[in-house]
Scaffold this motif. Structure first.
Motif, mmCIF file in Angstrom:
data_model
loop_
_atom_site.group_PDB
_atom_site.id
_atom_site.type_symbol
_atom_site.label_atom_id
_atom_site.label_comp_id
_atom_site.label_asym_id
_atom_site.label_seq_id
_atom_site.Cartn_x
_atom_site.Cartn_y
_atom_site.Cartn_z
ATOM 1 N N PHE A 259 0.838 -1.212 0.000
ATOM 2 C CA PHE A 259 0.000 0.000 0.000
ATOM 3 C C PHE A 259 0.872 1.261 0.000
ATOM 4 N N GLY A 260 1.968 1.204 0.746
ATOM 5 C CA GLY A 260 2.883 2.353 0.802
ATOM 6 C C GLY A 260 3.482 2.645 -0.571
ATOM 7 N N LEU A 261 3.856 1.586 -1.282
ATOM 8 C CA LEU A 261 4.418 1.768 -2.631
ATOM 9 C C LEU A 261 3.359 2.317 -3.585
ATOM 10 N N CYS A 262 2.110 1.835 -3.423
ATOM 11 C CA CYS A 262 1.012 2.324 -4.275
ATOM 12 C C CYS A 262 0.817 3.824 -4.066
ATOM 13 N N ASP A 263 0.892 4.265 -2.816
ATOM 14 C CA ASP A 263 0.725 5.696 -2.519
ATOM 15 C C ASP A 263 1.875 6.513 -3.100
ATOM 16 N N LYS A 264 3.060 5.956 -3.054
ATOM 17 C CA LYS A 264 4.234 6.685 -3.566
ATOM 18 C C LYS A 264 4.183 6.805 -5.090
ATOM 19 N N PHE A 265 3.810 5.706 -5.756
ATOM 20 C CA PHE A 265 3.845 5.691 -7.225
ATOM 21 C C PHE A 265 2.480 6.018 -7.842
ATOM 22 N N LEU A 266 1.489 6.243 -6.992
ATOM 23 C CA LEU A 266 0.119 6.577 -7.418
ATOM 24 C C LEU A 266 -0.430 5.577 -8.444
ATOM 25 N N VAL A 267 -0.406 4.343 -8.048
ATOM 26 C CA VAL A 267 -1.014 3.285 -8.874
ATOM 27 C C VAL A 267 -1.919 2.432 -7.988
ATOM 28 N N ASN A 268 -2.824 1.705 -8.593
ATOM 29 C CA ASN A 268 -3.695 0.816 -7.833
ATOM 30 C C ASN A 268 -2.926 -0.427 -7.368
ATOM 31 N N THR A 269 -3.526 -1.129 -6.429
ATOM 32 C CA THR A 269 -2.845 -2.280 -5.824
ATOM 33 C C THR A 269 -2.561 -3.391 -6.841
ATOM 34 N N THR A 270 -3.541 -3.697 -7.701
ATOM 35 C CA THR A 270 -3.357 -4.817 -8.641
ATOM 36 C C THR A 270 -2.148 -4.611 -9.562
ATOM 37 N N PRO A 271 -2.036 -3.456 -10.253
ATOM 38 C CA PRO A 271 -0.839 -3.315 -11.103
ATOM 39 C C PRO A 271 0.462 -3.340 -10.311
ATOM 40 N N MET A 272 0.423 -2.833 -9.068
ATOM 41 C CA MET A 272 1.654 -2.874 -8.246
ATOM 42 C C MET A 272 2.032 -4.320 -7.931
ATOM 43 N N LEU A 273 1.046 -5.128 -7.559
ATOM 44 C CA LEU A 273 1.326 -6.538 -7.251
ATOM 45 C C LEU A 273 1.868 -7.269 -8.481
ATOM 46 N N ILE A 274 1.217 -7.011 -9.617
ATOM 47 C CA ILE A 274 1.651 -7.671 -10.865
ATOM 48 C C ILE A 274 3.088 -7.269 -11.201
ATOM 49 N N ARG A 275 3.367 -5.977 -10.999
ATOM 50 C CA ARG A 275 4.709 -5.486 -11.310
ATOM 51 C C ARG A 275 5.758 -6.117 -10.386
ATOM 52 N N LEU A 276 5.469 -6.126 -9.091
ATOM 53 C CA LEU A 276 6.426 -6.678 -8.130
ATOM 54 C C LEU A 276 6.645 -8.175 -8.373
ATOM 55 N N GLU A 277 5.554 -8.854 -8.679
ATOM 56 C CA GLU A 277 5.675 -10.296 -8.957
ATOM 57 C C GLU A 277 6.435 -10.527 -10.255
ATOM 58 N N GLY A 278 6.113 -9.697 -11.254
ATOM 59 C CA GLY A 278 6.748 -9.823 -12.570
ATOM 60 C C GLY A 278 8.253 -9.601 -12.487
ATOM 61 N N LEU A 279 8.667 -8.713 -11.607
ATOM 62 C CA LEU A 279 10.094 -8.433 -11.454
ATOM 63 C C LEU A 279 10.772 -9.448 -10.526
ATOM 64 N N GLY A 280 9.979 -10.343 -9.973
ATOM 65 C CA GLY A 280 10.528 -11.373 -9.075
ATOM 66 C C GLY A 280 10.891 -10.822 -7.705
ATOM 67 N N TRP A 281 10.281 -9.690 -7.351
ATOM 68 C CA TRP A 281 10.608 -9.052 -6.072
ATOM 69 C C TRP A 281 9.584 -9.381 -4.984
ATOM 70 N N MET A 282 8.566 -10.137 -5.373
ATOM 71 C CA MET A 282 7.511 -10.437 -4.414
ATOM 72 C C MET A 282 6.805 -11.718 -4.822
ATOM 73 N N HIS A 283 6.286 -12.411 -3.855
ATOM 74 C CA HIS A 283 5.407 -13.552 -4.150
ATOM 75 C C HIS A 283 4.342 -13.587 -3.059
ATOM 76 N N ARG A 284 3.324 -14.369 -3.272
ATOM 77 C CA ARG A 284 2.297 -14.518 -2.228
ATOM 78 C C ARG A 284 2.639 -15.754 -1.398
ATOM 79 N N ASP A 285 2.532 -15.611 -0.087
ATOM 80 C CA ASP A 285 2.802 -16.784 0.749
ATOM 81 C C ASP A 285 1.581 -17.713 0.739
ATOM 82 N N GLU A 286 1.639 -18.735 1.549
ATOM 83 C CA GLU A 286 0.544 -19.722 1.513
ATOM 84 C C GLU A 286 -0.800 -19.124 1.943
#
Lengths: 121, 203
Positions: free
Chosen positions: B156-183
């Protein structure tokens, strides 16, 4: 802004958009200062939608540091004084209708008398 | 069909970022001005295949935003509007020249129609471009916490900084291999564990 094709300004929309760019203002900033919705200003800049009233054009000229008379002319606005006189004076209305056919040379003395810079040929 | 590899799209967005000295949450409409693209808000009829958020009319250098969806586009400081404008800039830089020469099937009636959730490959390229423009790899990477992180507040903090919605931020972070969802589906630093890795360390 980066797409100017030359000095020629054809429309009200193109002119206000160019002036806004020169002043470094965004559509939203101008709309807010003007007290209109930014969607409406976006239409005006693209010569769509209803033309604004004289007061709005004058305020817009002030914000854009532009010649109000030039913007009013481009917006097709006729001053209320002119309209009123044409209504009550038929001869004056006739004169107005003939004005577009008068040559620049014939208009020179009038420009001089009224201290108006004549248009460039 | 024109194939543009992802690194090329990233490069194109990064070049724009550098040339226009952009910063996180930058004003996309100012960028349109600087690119010589005009903007107008007008109502556009949606189609059965999906809602239409915006259009690009390359011949007129004009971006049209759908006034019918203004509330959706303007919600939360215009996050969806920013993404849509980024998308249209993507079409302009990646595809518009092709369209003008008649090689781009996406351009119907000389307009590029941007449908929400479209799976068209060129729409996906424009989406990738928008993500790369609004969340550049280097700048986003620098904004990530140094240590391993876990939970939604970072996202959420990154979304506020970059002014994007949560879904594109998650897709971007996952796409760059910087994030994944835990179980439990909670965002967690780092790429997804390779299959089987978890079981190796479990009892």
């Amino acid at each position: 802004m980066g797409d100017e094709d030359g000095d020629e300004e054809k429309t009200f929309g193109e002119t206000i958009r160019r002036l806004r760019g020169e002043r470094g203002l965004t559509q939203r900033e101008v709309a807010e200062r003007l007290g209109i919705n930014f969607t409406y200003l976006s239409k005006l800049e693209n010569d769509r939608g209803e033309r604004p009233g004289e007061e709005t054009v004058r305020k817009l000229a002030e914000i854009l540091q532009a010649d109000a008379e030039e913007l009013l002319a481009l917006a097709g606005k006729v001053s209320p004084e002119l309209r009123d006189r044409a209504k009550r004076d038929v001869q004056f209305a006739r004169l107005l209708r003939h004005l577009p056919n008068i040559s620049d040379d014939e208009l020179q003395p009038i420009y001089r008398r009224l201290k108006i810079t004549p248009p460039k040929k | 069909m024109t194939y543009i590899p992802a690194p090329k799209i990233e490069e194109s967005a990064a070049e724009l970022w550098q040339r226009h000295s952009l910063a996180p949450g930058f004003d996309v409409e100012k960028l349109l001005d600087n690119l010589g693209l005009r903007l107008v808000w007008e109502p556009i009829d949606d189609e059965e295949s999906g809602i239409i958020l915006g259009q690009l009319i390359p011949g007129e250098k004009l971006v049209v935003l759908n006034e019918k969806h203004i509330e959706k586009l303007e919600h939360k400081q215009g996050r969806l509007r920013r993404f849509t404008v980024g998308h249209e800039i993507g079409h302009w830089l990646l595809h518009a020249n092709l369209g003008r020469s008649g090689a781009l099937a996406l351009i119907e009636n000389e307009r590029t129609w941007c449908r929400d959730g479209s799976h068209d490959p060129l729409e996906r390229q424009a989406e990738m471009f928008s993500a790369a423009l609004l969340m550049p790899r280097d700048t986003l990477g620098a904004a990530l916490p140094d240590l391993a992180w876990h939970g939604w507040s970072w996202v959420f903090g990154l979304c506020d900084k970059f002014l994007v919605n949560t879904t594109p931020m998650l897709i971007r972070l996952e796409g760059l291999g910087w994030m994944h969802r835990d179980e439990h589906d909670v965002p967690t630093a780092g790429p997804a564990p390779v299959p089987g890795q978890r079981t190796l360390f479990s009892s």
